[in-house]
Design an enzyme around this catalytic site. Structure first.
Site, PDB file in Angstrom:
ATOM      1  CB  SER A  69      -0.370 -22.841  -0.441  1.00 46.39           C
ATOM      2  OG  SER A  69      -0.204 -21.569  -1.000  1.00 46.39           O
TER       3      SER A  69
HETATM    4  N1  SAH Z   1      -3.376 -19.336  -2.606  1.00 46.47           N
HETATM    5  C1  SAH Z   1      -2.818 -19.883  -3.790  1.00 46.47           C
HETATM    6  C2  SAH Z   1      -1.305 -19.779  -3.729  1.00 46.47           C
HETATM    7  C3  SAH Z   1      -0.687 -19.471  -5.026  1.00 46.47           C
HETATM    8  S1  SAH Z   1       1.020 -19.082  -4.969  1.00 46.47           S
HETATM    9  C4  SAH Z   1      -3.275 -21.330  -3.959  1.00 46.47           C
HETATM   10  O1  SAH Z   1      -3.722 -21.917  -3.002  1.00 46.47           O
HETATM   11  O2  SAH Z   1      -3.236 -21.849  -5.064  1.00 46.47           O
HETATM   12  C5  SAH Z   1       1.049 -17.357  -4.905  1.00 46.47           C
HETATM   13  C6  SAH Z   1       0.479 -16.613  -6.047  1.00 46.47           C
HETATM   14  O3  SAH Z   1       0.737 -15.246  -5.838  1.00 46.47           O
HETATM   15  C7  SAH Z   1       1.060 -16.948  -7.414  1.00 46.47           C
HETATM   16  O4  SAH Z   1       0.061 -17.403  -8.236  1.00 46.47           O
HETATM   17  C8  SAH Z   1       1.641 -15.616  -7.885  1.00 46.47           C
HETATM   18  O5  SAH Z   1       1.462 -15.423  -9.272  1.00 46.47           O
HETATM   19  C9  SAH Z   1       0.834 -14.624  -7.088  1.00 46.47           C
HETATM   20  N2  SAH Z   1       1.416 -13.295  -6.914  1.00 46.47           N
HETATM   21  C10 SAH Z   1       2.692 -12.946  -6.677  1.00 46.47           C
HETATM   22  N3  SAH Z   1       2.795 -11.617  -6.539  1.00 46.47           N
HETATM   23  C11 SAH Z   1       1.552 -11.108  -6.718  1.00 46.47           C
HETATM   24  C12 SAH Z   1       1.010  -9.788  -6.697  1.00 46.47           C
HETATM   25  N4  SAH Z   1       1.772  -8.698  -6.475  1.00 46.47           N
HETATM   26  N5  SAH Z   1      -0.298  -9.650  -6.897  1.00 46.47           N
HETATM   27  C13 SAH Z   1      -1.095 -10.696  -7.127  1.00 46.47           C
HETATM   28  N6  SAH Z   1      -0.634 -11.964  -7.155  1.00 46.47           N
HETATM   29  C14 SAH Z   1       0.662 -12.164  -6.956  1.00 46.47           C
END
Ligand code: SAH
Length: 671
Positions: A69
């Site tokens: 993000s």
């Molecule tokens: N906080 C992270 C943001 C990653 S983007 C950072 O700073 O890097 C959001 C993430 O949510 C992705 O990696 C995606 O694979 C995950 N995601 C989507 N749906 C999900 C679910 N139901 N359970 C766990 N992770 C999920």
């Protein structure tokens, strides 16, 4: 120092800058969040090779089609979650693990869930190599929460679902906060903050529009993008892609010398001010296009003022030439300061020749087209011009002026050192002296202007310029937005003085960089840095009577220096980035076009969403292009129209070899 030491230092500096500029200045106040973000090495959470972009103001790819993000969003969510040192926190969507690490700095324990095993494992490795032993990560569907570890004081969801998963609400402690993006479209959500007030009561707050990757799981979206629970197909906005929409709206540009080129801009002819931008300070096509539009507006639509991002006293020498007024004796030839190529080039020379010939055909001198400079850098040139003027018209006043301006003499060669000297060495400020001089001169308008109104206008503007420049060089020392704002306000004031001096019917064309022309409120300049610009001020003053026209290119060559005061080089412009507006225009597949953003409402709406846009000034650094030259903007709010040249070439600077036989002696750019 070794290379890696230098890199570590650069990254630490970039991290501090990120916290200052992207986080604190956008309004995040929680010192726990700011301190935590100062500690976590974000470069360790991006893919190898992307380290240099780790402190960029946006999301970055981390594999599996997911992103880390944007730093600001991470900060915003954690601040909203009101994390305390004793808290137990759950994060859904750990991705790279960055947000979990930031929370690990603040909270007692962090539980993180990621659905992709590859991402989960990489994040786990990062936690252990960086020593975060209060974070536990599991690979699973996070929409069901982590019941064994519940209740949580805070739950953060980093992916957007169609609604709030009930299980997550159940796992909040009383008093606990759930921060989650929710929206009926896959990538358009509202960030919600839900606070549990009691066993049964929840309070909901809307924190604004956001854009997250989809939350995929039993209580989120299904794998294929349908709503998992209700089989609802989220509405994709009609079939056409954005590049297809751009191609559909694009009006191809004729040859520069074809009268049809200028006629394409008849739609702006009724405006009081037409502002023409440029995406670089060294691209021939931008100059030629602006010249073609300018010629048409000057000859067919009653415009008489061309005001450009050049120093006033230098432009005044050109103005005398194009309006067939006698040249001033003495002084150095115009445009000797860096960057000389901006005005000493064959494209500008051709327009100046054209203006002189055009004016010759106009018998009423008042209707001749003038060439003016809006900028304030040539302080010594302006001082000289005021003194020369007074020497002729009022030698007594010239003596007083000489004394007043004498205060600035030590700094005339290198005014950028003036601010530091005033601050640190206790030198006297010259502020009172230059203001008094400006006031005196303006008070004598009736006497002086009776001699020659044009000469008075020029001298008055030079006196104003010295007063602005004195302040400009003083505040420049402090950094921050003040010096930029002072400069753009001075340029805008100069423009309005010109319009006033030429009467209510007068109309002006402005040439300046996109960064001065595009409404700053809709770019990072206004959003992040509190900077304003001429385009914004024109809209605020003239409303729809101002047309803001931006320019862009995908690739080619450009005239630019590597460092300030460096030599001009012809550099290759890197192809535009995938995630930029430029790439959308490139993908439209039309080589050169006008995009009238006000005429196509559907397209205008699609181009509201902030995206990267490239800004190349007199310096171009391809190696650090993303950091040095790209910035977020909302194209359709920034400009009324956008002019595109897919491939462009560097301007040709005027050198000795360009001395054309038969060129008049007076030719101000001559050698
Ligand atoms: N906080 C992270 C943001 C990653 S983007 C950072 O700073 O890097 C959001 C993430 O949510 C992705 O990696 C995606 O694979 C995950 N995601 C989507 N749906 C999900 C679910 N139901 N359970 C766990 N992770 C999920």
């Amino acid at each position: 120092m070794s290379d890696s030491d230098i890199q570590t230092l650069d990254l630490a500096r970039a991290r501090e800058r990120m916290v200052q500029v992207q986080i604190a200045r956008r309004g995040i106040r929680d010192s726990r969040v700011l301190d935590a973000m100062r500690c976590v090495p974000r470069e360790a959470f991006v893919d190898p090779g992307f380290e240099e972009f780790a402190y960029e103001d946006g999301p970055l790819p981390i594999g599996e089609g997911q992103t880390i993000s944007q730093p600001y969003i991470v900060a915003l969510m954690i601040e909203a979650a009101e994390l305390r040192p004793s808290d137990r926190v759950l994060e859904i969507g750990a991705g790279s693990g960055y947000a979990a690490a930031v929370m690990g700095q603040i909270a007692n324990r962090v539980y993180a869930i990621e659905r992709y095993p590859s991402l989960g494992e990489a994040a786990r490795r990062r936690f252990s190599s960086l020593g975060y032993d209060n974070i536990e990560l599991r690979v699973d569907d996070g929409t069901l929460g982590w019941p064994e570890a519940a209740p949580f004081d805070a739950i953060l969801v980093a992916a957007g679902g169609p609604n709030v998963p009930p299980r997550l609400k159940q796992q909040l402690a009383v008093g606990g906060r759930l921060v989650i993006p929710v929206g009926s479209k896959e990538r358009e959500q509202k960030l919600l903050k839900i606070t549990r007030r009691s066993e049964t009561e929840f309070e909901q707050e809307d924190l604004g529009e956001v854009m997250f990757v989809p939350l995929v799981g039993q209580q989120g979206w299904a794998e294929d993008g349908r709503r998992a629970a209700s089989n609802h197909v989220p509405g994709r906005s009609r079939g056409r892609t954005l590049p297809e929409m751009i191609a559909g709206a694009a009006e191809p540009l004729p040859d520069f010398l074809d009268p049809a080129f200028g006629q394409l801009f008849d739609r702006f002819a009724a405006r009081r001010v037409v502002l023409l931008g440029e995406a670089t300070h060294g691209t021939a096509e931008f100059y030629r296009a602006r010249a073609a539009i300018t010629r048409h507006l000057l000859s067919d639509h009653g415009f008489t003022l061309l005001a450009v991002e050049a120093d006033w006293p230098d432009a005044a020498a050109i103005d005398r030439y194009v309006r067939h007024r006698p040249a001033r004796m003495g002084g150095e030839p115009p445009f000797q300061r860096f960057p000389t190529w901006m005005w000493r080039n064959t494209e500008v020379a051709a327009l100046i020749d054209w203006m002189r010939a055009h004016n010759e055909r106009i018998t009423d001198v008042a209707h001749r087209a003038g060439f003016y400079g809006l900028d304030l850098y040539n302080m010594s040139g302006s001082i000289r011009a005021v003194l020369d003027y007074l020497d002729e018209i009022d030698p007594q006043a010239a003596k007083v002026a000489r004394e007043r301006y004498g205060c600035l003499t030590p700094w005339q060669k290198d005014p950028s050192t003036y601010g530091r000297a005033v601050l640190t060495a206790g030198y006297n400020k010259c502020e009172q002296a230059v203001i008094a001089q400006c006031r005196d001169l303006l008070l004598r308008q009736l006497d002086y202007a009776a001699e020659d109104a044009e000469d008075f206008l020029d001298a008055a503007q030079n006196a104003r310029l010295v007063a602005s420049a004195e302040r400009y060089y003083r505040v420049m020392y402090y950094g921050g937005p003040e010096s930029w704002n002072l400069r753009d306000t001075h340029m805008f004031d100069t423009l309005t003085h010109l319009l006033e001096a030429h009467g209510p019917q007068s109309k002006a064309i402005v040439w300046a960089h996109n960064s001065h022309i595009g409404d700053a409120r809709y770019t990072d300049m206004g959003v992040v840095r509190e900077e304003l610009n001429i385009g914004q001020l024109c809209r605020q003053r003239f409303g729809d009577d101002a047309a803001l026209i931006g320019f862009g290119t995908h690739t080619g060559t450009v005239a630019a220096a590597t460092d300030w005061d460096g030599d001009m080089e012809v550099k290759r412009v890197r192809p535009s980035r995938r995630d930029s507006y430029e790439r959308l225009c490139h993908d439209a597949g039309v080589a050169r076009f006008l995009l009238d953003l006000d005429r196509d409402e559907a397209l205008r709406r699609r181009l509201l969403e902030p995206k990267l846009e490239r800004f190349i000034g007199v310096i171009y650094r391809p190696d650090t292009e993303l950091m040095s030259h790209y910035s977020d903007a909302s194209l359709s709010q920034q400009f009324n129209a956008y002019i595109w040249f897919d491939e462009t070439t560097a301007i040709t600077p005027l050198g000795p070899e360009h001395h054309r036989p038969g060129m008049p002696e007076t030719y101000p750019l001559g050698l």
